[in-house]
Design a protein around this motif. Structure first.
Motif, PDB file in Angstrom:
ATOM      1  N   GLU A  82       0.835  -1.205   0.000  1.00 10.37           N
ATOM      2  CA  GLU A  82       0.000   0.000   0.000  1.00 10.37           C
ATOM      3  C   GLU A  82       0.868   1.253   0.000  1.00 10.37           C
ATOM      4  OE1 GLU A  82      -3.190   2.192   2.995  1.00 10.37           O
ATOM      5  OE2 GLU A  82      -2.913   0.023   3.103  1.00 10.37           O
ATOM      6  N   ARG A  83       1.896   1.254   0.825  1.00  6.60           N
ATOM      7  CA  ARG A  83       2.784   2.429   0.874  1.00  6.60           C
ATOM      8  C   ARG A  83       3.542   2.611  -0.433  1.00  6.60           C
ATOM      9  NH1 ARG A  83       5.652   2.462   6.861  1.00  6.60           N
ATOM     10  NH2 ARG A  83       3.748   2.111   8.083  1.00  6.60           N
ATOM     11  N   LEU A  84       3.986   1.506  -1.015  1.00  9.37           N
ATOM     12  CA  LEU A  84       4.706   1.609  -2.279  1.00  9.37           C
ATOM     13  C   LEU A  84       3.812   2.189  -3.367  1.00  9.37           C
ATOM     14  CD1 LEU A  84       6.656  -1.776  -2.171  1.00  9.37           C
ATOM     15  CD2 LEU A  84       7.691   0.509  -2.174  1.00  9.37           C
ATOM     16  N   ARG A  85       2.581   1.770  -3.395  1.00  7.43           N
ATOM     17  CA  ARG A  85       1.648   2.331  -4.380  1.00  7.43           C
ATOM     18  C   ARG A  85       1.404   3.805  -4.126  1.00  7.43           C
ATOM     19  NH1 ARG A  85      -3.033  -2.100  -5.619  1.00  7.43           N
ATOM     20  NH2 ARG A  85      -4.168  -0.142  -5.917  1.00  7.43           N
ATOM     21  N   SER A  86       1.335   4.185  -2.855  1.00  6.12           N
ATOM     22  CA  SER A  86       1.129   5.604  -2.550  1.00  6.12           C
ATOM     23  C   SER A  86       2.353   6.439  -2.912  1.00  6.12           C
ATOM     24  CB  SER A  86       0.799   5.789  -1.061  1.00  6.12           C
ATOM     25  OG  SER A  86       1.928   5.519  -0.247  1.00  6.12           O
ATOM     26  N   LEU A  87       3.528   5.778  -2.971  1.00  4.09           N
ATOM     27  CA  LEU A  87       4.756   6.466  -3.386  1.00  4.09           C
ATOM     28  C   LEU A  87       4.892   6.541  -4.907  1.00  4.09           C
ATOM     29  CD1 LEU A  87       7.271   4.920  -0.805  1.00  4.09           C
ATOM     30  CD2 LEU A  87       6.526   7.316  -0.895  1.00  4.09           C
ATOM     31  N   GLY A  88       3.957   5.942  -5.619  1.00  2.00           N
ATOM     32  CA  GLY A  88       3.960   6.048  -7.073  1.00  2.00           C
ATOM     33  C   GLY A  88       4.437   4.827  -7.818  1.00  2.00           C
ATOM     34  N   TYR A  89       4.688   3.720  -7.107  1.00  2.00           N
ATOM     35  CA  TYR A  89       5.107   2.500  -7.800  1.00  2.00           C
ATOM     36  C   TYR A  89       3.885   1.845  -8.439  1.00  2.00           C
ATOM     37  CZ  TYR A  89       9.556   3.194  -5.524  1.00  2.00           C
ATOM     38  OH  TYR A  89      10.764   3.740  -5.121  1.00  2.00           O
ATOM     39  N   THR A  90       4.045   1.445  -9.687  1.00  2.00           N
ATOM     40  CA  THR A  90       2.879   1.056 -10.480  1.00  2.00           C
ATOM     41  C   THR A  90       2.730  -0.449 -10.684  1.00  2.00           C
ATOM     42  OG1 THR A  90       4.168   1.346 -12.517  1.00  2.00           O
ATOM     43  CG2 THR A  90       2.904   3.246 -11.723  1.00  2.00           C
ATOM     44  N   ASP A  91       3.744  -1.224 -10.316  1.00  2.00           N
ATOM     45  CA  ASP A  91       3.707  -2.676 -10.556  1.00  2.00           C
ATOM     46  C   ASP A  91       4.093  -3.388  -9.256  1.00  2.00           C
ATOM     47  OD1 ASP A  91       3.782  -5.253 -11.448  1.00  2.00           O
ATOM     48  OD2 ASP A  91       5.146  -4.892 -13.123  1.00  2.00           O
ATOM     49  N   VAL A  92       3.151  -3.468  -8.317  1.00  2.00           N
ATOM     50  CA  VAL A  92       3.400  -4.033  -6.991  1.00  2.00           C
ATOM     51  C   VAL A  92       2.521  -5.262  -6.800  1.00  2.00           C
ATOM     52  CG1 VAL A  92       3.456  -3.618  -4.504  1.00  2.00           C
ATOM     53  CG2 VAL A  92       3.896  -1.724  -6.098  1.00  2.00           C
ATOM     54  N   ALA A  93       3.117  -6.356  -6.352  1.00  2.00           N
ATOM     55  CA  ALA A  93       2.369  -7.584  -6.094  1.00  2.00           C
ATOM     56  C   ALA A  93       2.823  -8.180  -4.769  1.00  2.00           C
ATOM     57  CB  ALA A  93       2.577  -8.590  -7.217  1.00  2.00           C
ATOM     58  N   LEU A  94       1.952  -8.987  -4.162  1.00  4.53           N
ATOM     59  CA  LEU A  94       2.309  -9.738  -2.963  1.00  4.53           C
ATOM     60  C   LEU A  94       2.833 -11.109  -3.371  1.00  4.53           C
ATOM     61  CD1 LEU A  94      -0.833  -9.037  -0.735  1.00  4.53           C
ATOM     62  CD2 LEU A  94       1.386  -7.879  -0.634  1.00  4.53           C
ATOM     63  N   PHE A  95       3.839 -11.599  -2.620  1.00  6.02           N
ATOM     64  CA  PHE A  95       4.296 -12.954  -2.895  1.00  6.02           C
ATOM     65  C   PHE A  95       3.315 -13.936  -2.273  1.00  6.02           C
ATOM     66  CE2 PHE A  95       6.585 -16.862  -1.956  1.00  6.02           C
ATOM     67  CZ  PHE A  95       7.005 -17.180  -3.234  1.00  6.02           C
ATOM     68  N   GLU A  96       2.859 -14.863  -3.081  1.00  3.50           N
ATOM     69  CA  GLU A  96       1.809 -15.801  -2.672  1.00  3.50           C
ATOM     70  C   GLU A  96       2.296 -16.733  -1.560  1.00  3.50           C
ATOM     71  OE1 GLU A  96       0.213 -19.338  -5.232  1.00  3.50           O
ATOM     72  OE2 GLU A  96      -0.773 -17.497  -5.914  1.00  3.50           O
ATOM     73  N   GLY A  97       1.663 -16.630  -0.393  1.00  5.45           N
ATOM     74  CA  GLY A  97       1.990 -17.526   0.708  1.00  5.45           C
ATOM     75  C   GLY A  97       3.110 -17.061   1.602  1.00  5.45           C
ATOM     76  N   GLY A  98       3.736 -15.938   1.261  1.00  8.66           N
ATOM     77  CA  GLY A  98       4.820 -15.420   2.087  1.00  8.66           C
ATOM     78  C   GLY A  98       6.000 -16.364   2.177  1.00  8.66           C
ATOM     79  N   LEU A  99       6.768 -16.213   3.233  1.00  8.21           N
ATOM     80  CA  LEU A  99       7.987 -16.999   3.403  1.00  8.21           C
ATOM     81  C   LEU A  99       7.684 -18.493   3.445  1.00  8.21           C
ATOM     82  CD1 LEU A  99      11.082 -16.501   3.877  1.00  8.21           C
ATOM     83  CD2 LEU A  99      10.607 -16.839   6.308  1.00  8.21           C
ATOM     84  N   GLN A 100       6.626 -18.868   4.149  1.00 10.13           N
ATOM     85  CA  GLN A 100       6.279 -20.289   4.235  1.00 10.13           C
ATOM     86  C   GLN A 100       5.810 -20.825   2.883  1.00 10.13           C
ATOM     87  OE1 GLN A 100       7.259 -21.951   6.850  1.00 10.13           O
ATOM     88  NE2 GLN A 100       7.977 -19.931   7.533  1.00 10.13           N
TER      89      GLN A 100
END
Length: 230
Positions: A82-100
């Protein structure tokens, strides 16, 4: 309001493919340094959520860079995205499942920080047989006031924190430029040190590769080895 529901995810297979094919991708671990150091994917860069606004513009200067954000289920990744998008980054994704998710998909996890560069240093030493001297031998040279100069290849702030008495601060990128000025006599032995091993090895080998006529060696295990040697 959160953008979490609007964020897409990228899978282990997708991220692994991008890394292997050397596509542009920033795999970002937004946990603090200690948990990151205990376990993370090899090419995950540590960019803590607590410093995101300060560090992201420096370390991710191109706002269109594909970013994949990773945590260990603490909820940090969604907040960071969310913060990265508010800083203007346009291609942000979450890694599926995190570290585990990375682990369960068969991905290897590594300990320590700066693992790729440290592995590279060990490879360089193994292939090029970079000469090194133990702390006791370097101390003996200094005690006898031999023709020797110790060049500390760390950042200046690290040098200020702790350093070998009589050493000179020469951050690694400046070594080849300044070595001849600091050791104009070609018989002067140059010892390159850092905190541990990597920058000592790379610094010493850089001087050798550059054709510096002086005898050159890395301080084996750096200031850490120096401290352990008493």
């Amino acid at each position: 309001m959160t953008f979490e529901k609007d964020l897409r995810t990228r899978s282990y297979a997708d991220v692994r493919r991008a890394l292997l094919e050397r596509e542009e991708i920033a795999l970002v671990d937004v946990r603090e340094e200690d948990p990151h150091a205990r376990s993370h994917p090899l090419f995950a860069a540590n960019l803590p959520l607590s410093r995101l606004e300060l560090d992201a513009p420096v370390r991710l200067p191109r706002r269109a860079v594909p970013i994949v954000v990773l945590d260990d289920g603490e909820g940090l990744a969604a907040r960071a995205a969310e913060r990265l998008r508010s800083l203007g980054y346009t291609d942000v994704a979450l890694f599926e499942g995190g570290l585990q998710g990375w682990r369960k998909a068969g991905g290897e996890l590594f300990q320590d920080v700066n693992v790729p560069s440290k592995a590279f240093g060990e490879l360089v030493e193994s292939v090029r047989h970079t000469p090194s001297l133990p702390a006791q031998q370097v101390q003996a040279l200094l005690d006898r006031e031999e023709n020797v100069v110790v060049l500390d290849a760390r950042r200046f702030d690290e040098y200020q924190t702790m350093n070998i008495p009589g050493s000179i601060s020469v951050p690694g990128a400046e070594l080849v430029l300044r070595a001849r000025e600091l050791a104009p006599d070609p018989t002067t032995r140059i010892i390159v040190n850092c905190a541990g091993r990597t920058r000592s090895i790379i610094g010493a080998q850089s001087l050798i590769n550059a054709g510096v006529p002086n005898p050159v060696a890395a301080l084996r295990n750096g200031t850490m080895g120096w401290t352990l040697a008493g």
